[in-house]
Write an enzyme that holds these catalytic residues in place. Structure first.
Site, PDB file in Angstrom:
ATOM      1  CB  CYS A 156      -1.000   0.175   1.153  1.00  0.00           C
ATOM      2  SG  CYS A 156      -1.709  -1.483   1.309  1.00  0.00           S
TER       3      CYS A 156
HETATM    4  N1  CO8 Z   1     -21.307  -9.248   4.923  1.00  0.00           N
HETATM    5  C1  CO8 Z   1     -21.923  -9.239   6.168  1.00  0.00           C
HETATM    6  N2  CO8 Z   1     -21.269  -9.587   7.343  1.00  0.00           N
HETATM    7  C2  CO8 Z   1     -19.793  -9.814   7.441  1.00  0.00           C
HETATM    8  C3  CO8 Z   1     -18.924  -9.624   5.937  1.00  0.00           C
HETATM    9  C4  CO8 Z   1     -20.034  -9.047   4.845  1.00  0.00           C
HETATM   10  N3  CO8 Z   1     -19.454  -9.024   3.692  1.00  0.00           N
HETATM   11  N4  CO8 Z   1     -17.702  -9.697   6.225  1.00  0.00           N
HETATM   12  C5  CO8 Z   1     -17.632 -10.105   7.831  1.00  0.00           C
HETATM   13  N5  CO8 Z   1     -18.935  -9.951   8.286  1.00  0.00           N
HETATM   14  C6  CO8 Z   1     -19.184 -10.391   9.480  1.00  0.00           C
HETATM   15  C7  CO8 Z   1     -18.095 -10.898  10.259  1.00  0.00           C
HETATM   16  O1  CO8 Z   1     -18.259 -12.479   9.949  1.00  0.00           O
HETATM   17  C8  CO8 Z   1     -18.297 -10.704  11.787  1.00  0.00           C
HETATM   18  O2  CO8 Z   1     -19.210 -11.479  12.246  1.00  0.00           O
HETATM   19  P1  CO8 Z   1     -19.206 -12.081  13.771  1.00  0.00           P
HETATM   20  O3  CO8 Z   1     -19.168 -10.750  14.384  1.00  0.00           O
HETATM   21  O4  CO8 Z   1     -20.583 -12.654  14.154  1.00  0.00           O
HETATM   22  O5  CO8 Z   1     -17.926 -12.795  13.810  1.00  0.00           O
HETATM   23  C9  CO8 Z   1     -18.784  -9.389  11.479  1.00  0.00           C
HETATM   24  O6  CO8 Z   1     -19.346  -8.931  10.313  1.00  0.00           O
HETATM   25  C10 CO8 Z   1     -17.764  -8.435  11.957  1.00  0.00           C
HETATM   26  O7  CO8 Z   1     -16.651  -8.538  10.935  1.00  0.00           O
HETATM   27  P2  CO8 Z   1     -15.114  -7.751  11.109  1.00  0.00           P
HETATM   28  O8  CO8 Z   1     -14.698  -7.979  12.427  1.00  0.00           O
HETATM   29  O9  CO8 Z   1     -14.152  -8.616  10.268  1.00  0.00           O
HETATM   30  O10 CO8 Z   1     -15.355  -6.341  10.846  1.00  0.00           O
HETATM   31  P3  CO8 Z   1     -14.516  -4.996  10.792  1.00  0.00           P
HETATM   32  O11 CO8 Z   1     -15.639  -3.952  11.734  1.00  0.00           O
HETATM   33  O12 CO8 Z   1     -13.396  -5.332  11.541  1.00  0.00           O
HETATM   34  O13 CO8 Z   1     -14.628  -4.400   9.542  1.00  0.00           O
HETATM   35  C11 CO8 Z   1     -12.929  -4.273   7.885  1.00  0.00           C
HETATM   36  C12 CO8 Z   1     -13.909  -5.195   8.336  1.00  0.00           C
HETATM   37  C13 CO8 Z   1     -13.605  -3.328   6.779  1.00  0.00           C
HETATM   38  C14 CO8 Z   1     -11.863  -5.429   6.927  1.00  0.00           C
HETATM   39  C15 CO8 Z   1     -11.848  -3.725   8.779  1.00  0.00           C
HETATM   40  O14 CO8 Z   1     -11.271  -4.390   9.831  1.00  0.00           O
HETATM   41  C16 CO8 Z   1     -10.844  -2.935   8.100  1.00  0.00           C
HETATM   42  O15 CO8 Z   1     -10.894  -1.877   7.348  1.00  0.00           O
HETATM   43  N6  CO8 Z   1      -9.689  -2.955   8.559  1.00  0.00           N
HETATM   44  C17 CO8 Z   1      -8.400  -2.424   8.368  1.00  0.00           C
HETATM   45  C18 CO8 Z   1      -8.056  -3.067   6.998  1.00  0.00           C
HETATM   46  C19 CO8 Z   1      -6.955  -2.434   6.247  1.00  0.00           C
HETATM   47  O16 CO8 Z   1      -6.603  -1.178   6.402  1.00  0.00           O
HETATM   48  N7  CO8 Z   1      -6.392  -3.232   5.530  1.00  0.00           N
HETATM   49  C20 CO8 Z   1      -5.276  -2.741   4.873  1.00  0.00           C
HETATM   50  C21 CO8 Z   1      -5.620  -3.266   3.438  1.00  0.00           C
HETATM   51  S1  CO8 Z   1      -4.137  -3.843   2.842  1.00  0.00           S
HETATM   52  C22 CO8 Z   1      -3.936  -2.553   1.539  1.00  0.00           C
HETATM   53  O17 CO8 Z   1      -4.426  -1.528   1.813  1.00  0.00           O
HETATM   54  C23 CO8 Z   1      -2.889  -3.219   0.582  1.00  0.00           C
HETATM   55  C24 CO8 Z   1      -2.548  -4.521   0.832  1.00  0.00           C
HETATM   56  C25 CO8 Z   1      -1.819  -4.980  -0.631  1.00  0.00           C
HETATM   57  C26 CO8 Z   1      -2.739  -5.036  -1.620  1.00  0.00           C
HETATM   58  C27 CO8 Z   1      -3.576  -6.412  -1.760  1.00  0.00           C
HETATM   59  C28 CO8 Z   1      -4.665  -5.951  -2.901  1.00  0.00           C
HETATM   60  C29 CO8 Z   1      -5.485  -7.255  -2.957  1.00  0.00           C
END
Ligand code: CO8
Length: 372
Positions: A156
């Site tokens: 990133c």
């Molecule tokens: N629909 C419905 N429910 C869902 C879904 C969905 N699509 N996805 C997850 N849930 C559920 C989960 O199962 C969970 O259920 P339970 O509580 O029963 O276990 C609940 O929703 C909550 O899930 P999460 O804890 O996963 O949800 P978050 O509130 O943490 O949100 C995010 C998830 C949006 C991913 C959040 O954690 C986030 O944004 N984190 C930061 C991520 C980040 O910045 N990552 C960097 C990305 S990497 C990057 O930028 C480049 C990498 C290299 C490139 C790669 C390219 C492919």
């Protein structure tokens, strides 16, 4: 030491869009199909059924409303769930070179610079289409640029690390002009069959032209300071690589695509980035009140709201911290550059701003600029 300026940016945006509703419909059809195919194993508790995704969850958790992709039909096919990008002959431009070229040409046009005046092309992105020859050398040739070119990958933070690398060479005097190009085909390494992450990424290419700043007679941003930092983490990882065959691991495996522990990333990256920004401003003699704009990495709206608040010491006005992730989703290294390219023309001489990326590695890169 020479001064450095950003004189042009360019953005290539694919023509195909997937809205959250379309994405969720495709995922849920895939989940139904998968659950039917695995009904026996699910019934005896050998595997868990795939749960449904939800557009409401995606918007609330990330702020993303849609994403652009190079190929929509492959991603939307419930029996496939990844893009269709047919192999091109070796003598045709590759996908990364093609979209990178478009962004690069726009950056050159914005700056009124001819490609032949460019001394360095860096292709800085999260993944490379092939091992060699370097994508950057292909872009250099397609552009008609001079000098030399190379690829670099800091996930990133590839764009900001590329800007620091190019800026350092301009500062030292070894080159006059550099193009940092970020073709991000995230759709090809996203696992669209995993509901935890299927909504996160989109495709785009950006380019930034940097020039030696010697009485430049055109609109530009002075590069006041650049800073890069890394700290190893397995919380964002992709195990695909050239040793794969030697591991006898050519099967369809989850860890050959993007994987993350999103919650941990969220918790660990926020303090890292906030401290990085505070230290960089401090070391540069810039106070938060001087900053007219923050162009942050575009992964998650809540994350950006937190970092904006920490960086400025107050809640930023939306115009001070523009987000583009609602339209583009996370485009890895290109996100902060899209935000900068699309939200900087209104600044006036003396206005300062900060470009900041963060993500896999972990990696954090920041660039303090001032409108001239
Ligand atoms: N629909 C419905 N429910 C869902 C879904 C969905 N699509 N996805 C997850 N849930 C559920 C989960 O199962 C969970 O259920 P339970 O509580 O029963 O276990 C609940 O929703 C909550 O899930 P999460 O804890 O996963 O949800 P978050 O509130 O943490 O949100 C995010 C998830 C949006 C991913 C959040 O954690 C986030 O944004 N984190 C930061 C991520 C980040 O910045 N990552 C960097 C990305 S990497 C990057 O930028 C480049 C990498 C290299 C490139 C790669 C390219 C492919």
């Amino acid at each position: 030491m020479f001064q450095v300026a950003i004189t042009g940016t360019g953005v290539f945006t694919p023509s195909e869009v997937i809205t959250n509703d379309e994405l969720v419909a495709a995922f849920n059809a895939h989940a139904d199909l998968w659950n039917a195919e695995n009904a026996d194993a699910i019934a005896v508790g050998e595997v868990a059924a795939k749960p449904q995704s939800s557009a409401e969850f995606i918007l609330a958790a990330s702020g993303i409303e849609q994403r652009y992709v190079l190929n929509k039909s492959g991603v939307m096919d419930p029996a496939r769930m990844y893009p269709r990008l047919p192999q091109r002959p070796d003598d045709a431009p590759g996908y990364m070179a093609e979209i990178g070229l478009d962004a690069a040409q726009k950056a050159l046009a914005a700056a009124g610079v001819d490609a032949s005046e460019v001394d360095l092309v860096i292709c800085a992105a999260s993944n490379m289409e092939r091992a060699y020859p370097a994508i950057a050398v292909e872009i250099q040739q397609l552009l008609g640029a001079g000098g030399f070119a190379f690829d670099m990958n800091v996930a990133c933070s590839s764009a900001t690390f590329g800007i620091q690398t190019a800026a350092d060479m301009i500062r030292a005097g070894s080159i006059r002009r550099a193009l940092v190009v970020n073709p991000e085909i995230c759709s090809a390494h996203l696992e669209w069959r995993d509901r935890d992450c299927h909504f996160i990424f989109g495709d785009v290419a950006t380019a930034t032209l940097l020039e030696r700043d010697e009485a430049l007679d055109k609109p530009h941003f002075k590069v006041i300071s650049t800073r890069c930092a890394t700290q190893f983490s397995n919380n964002i990882r992709n195990n695909n690589g050239y040793l794969r065959r030697t591991h006898d691991a050519m099967e369809d495996r989850r860890d050959m695509q993007f994987m993350q522990n999103g919650r941990k990333v969220f918790k660990e990256v926020l303090p890292l980035v906030s401290q990085h920004i505070a230290d960089h401003l401090d070391a540069s003699g810039v106070v938060a009140d001087d900053l007219r704009r923050l162009w942050l990495h575009q992964a998650n709206k809540t994350m950006n709201d937190y970092i904006g608040r920490k960086a400025l010491g107050r809640v930023p006005d939306p115009s001070e911290q523009p987000n583009i992730l609602q339209d583009y989703a996370n485009t890895s290294s290109a996100g902060s550059i899209i935000a900068f390219a699309q939200n900087s023309a209104d600044l006036v001489a003396g206005d300062k701003g900060l470009i900041c990326s963060f993500g896999a590695g972990y990696s954090v890169g920041s660039v303090i600029v001032e409108r001239a």
